[in-house]
Structures are given as C-alpha cells and as structure tokens.
Design a protein around this motif. Structure first.
Motif, short mmCIF file in Angstrom:
data_model
loop_
_atom_site.label_atom_id
_atom_site.label_comp_id
_atom_site.label_asym_id
_atom_site.label_seq_id
_atom_site.Cartn_x
_atom_site.Cartn_y
_atom_site.Cartn_z
N LYS A 160 43.76 71.05 14.77
CA LYS A 160 42.99 70.07 15.54
C LYS A 160 43.53 68.51 15.63
O LYS A 160 43.84 68.05 14.42
CB LYS A 160 41.50 69.96 14.96
N PHE A 161 43.77 67.95 16.90
CA PHE A 161 44.50 66.84 16.85
C PHE A 161 43.31 65.79 16.94
O PHE A 161 42.31 65.76 17.40
CB PHE A 161 45.24 66.57 18.24
N THR A 162 43.71 64.55 16.03
CA THR A 162 42.77 63.41 16.22
C THR A 162 43.24 62.57 17.29
O THR A 162 44.30 62.35 17.50
CB THR A 162 42.70 62.77 14.76
N VAL A 163 42.42 61.78 17.81
CA VAL A 163 42.48 60.80 19.07
C VAL A 163 41.92 59.54 18.83
O VAL A 163 40.72 59.44 18.43
CB VAL A 163 41.85 61.59 20.33
N ALA A 164 42.62 58.61 19.22
CA ALA A 164 41.95 57.08 19.02
C ALA A 164 41.99 56.87 20.53
O ALA A 164 43.33 57.16 21.19
CB ALA A 164 42.92 56.23 18.17
N ILE A 165 41.40 55.87 21.04
CA ILE A 165 41.18 55.27 22.57
C ILE A 165 41.22 53.68 22.36
O ILE A 165 40.34 53.31 21.67
CB ILE A 165 39.89 55.59 23.04
N LEU A 166 42.06 53.27 22.96
CA LEU A 166 42.39 51.77 22.98
C LEU A 166 42.02 51.55 24.31
O LEU A 166 42.71 51.71 25.54
CB LEU A 166 43.81 51.48 22.80
N GLY A 167 40.86 50.91 24.61
CA GLY A 167 40.29 50.49 25.96
C GLY A 167 39.42 51.67 26.37
O GLY A 167 39.62 52.67 26.69
N VAL A 168 37.96 51.37 26.16
CA VAL A 168 36.93 52.40 26.70
C VAL A 168 36.27 51.96 27.96
O VAL A 168 35.15 52.16 27.90
CB VAL A 168 36.03 52.78 25.33
N GLY A 169 36.96 51.24 28.61
CA GLY A 169 36.38 51.26 29.99
C GLY A 169 36.23 52.23 30.82
O GLY A 169 36.10 53.28 30.20
N ALA A 170 36.32 52.36 32.19
CA ALA A 170 36.05 53.29 32.98
C ALA A 170 37.11 54.59 32.65
O ALA A 170 36.50 55.62 32.52
CB ALA A 170 36.07 53.10 34.37
N ARG A 171 38.34 54.43 32.51
CA ARG A 171 39.35 55.43 32.41
C ARG A 171 39.10 55.68 30.90
O ARG A 171 39.15 56.94 30.49
CB ARG A 171 40.86 54.98 32.54
#
Length: 146
Positions: free
Chosen positions: A4-15
C-alpha cells in the motif's frame, strides 16, 4: 501481499483535492499528509481525508523537513513546481506533478538532472487530453477536418 503506497499532497486546491478524492477510493493508496498555505482549503480537504493534525501543514518549509510518504502529489502554483519537485526528489519521493512543469529550459534541465541523480520517478499530469472536447479535436485533426 501487495504494498500500500502512502501519499502526501502539496496543494489541496481544485486539482490536489480532486486527485486526493480519486486516490482515496483506491485501496492501494493511503493519503497520510497534506500541505497548503490556505487554511480554508486545508479544512475542506481534511473534512474528506480525516488526517491527524500533526500530518497537516500550512507551510512547505515545515512539510519538507522530512519525507512523509512514498509519493508526493504537487498541485501548487505553476511557478513553484520545479523547486518543490527537486526538494521532493532529494527527500526520496516519487512525484506526480500537475502541469506545466516549467517554461524555463534551465529549470527543466535541473529537474531532469536531479531526477537522474536520485533515480526517483516524476510523472506529469495531462488529464485534460482525455476529456471529451480534446478527444473530439483529436478526432477532427486525424480525419483532416481541421
């Protein structure tokens, strides 16, 4: 057993928010951290992702103090993409980056060099090319109508 791959998100605007929503539905991925300078965007995203406060960041400097996931989605302002991607690669992330990469040949060459040095993966999103209007334009071009 499948990783299971862990994911971080930089910028949680529309995209970033949209990609997170898609990823959250896939059992092979787990969103573990988000970062955005905009508190209302963070709040909106975290209402969906439900992360502990220690995995939510309002500034990229703190976020980039260490690697927080296997994969980083970069969905920030265009002018920040290369700088942030280079930081991510050096920390050991594989990266999914929103387009455009850059309009600077020098920046792109620096990014390519960093990617080669780290051996990490950089994928650039071009999701609109598969939307109905772009498919129709492609069809018309292939048929010689345009």
């Amino acid at each position: 057993m499948k990783k299971k791959f862990t994911v971080a998100i930089l910028g949680v605007g529309a995209r970033g928010y949209a990609y997170g929503g898609i990823i959250q539905k896939d059992e092979n991925f787990e969103i573990v951290s988000i970062c955005d300078y905009n508190p209302p965007q963070i709040e909106k995203a975290n209402n969906v992702f439900n992360l502990p406060q220690e995995n939510i960041f309002l500034d990229e400097d703190t976020f980039f103090e260490k690697k927080r996931a296997d994969v980083l989605i970069i969905a920030t302002y265009d002018k920040f993409h290369v700088r942030q991607c280079i930081k991510a690669l050096k920390l050991g992330y594989d990266v999914l980056m929103e387009k455009p990469v850059s309009d600077s040949e020098e920046e792109i060459n620096t990014l390519l060099k960093t990617q080669e040095e780290t051996g990490k993966i950089v994928v650039v999103c071009h999701v609109l090319r598969y939307s109905a209007p772009y498919r129709k334009i492609s069809q018309l071009l292939k048929e010689g109508a345009i």
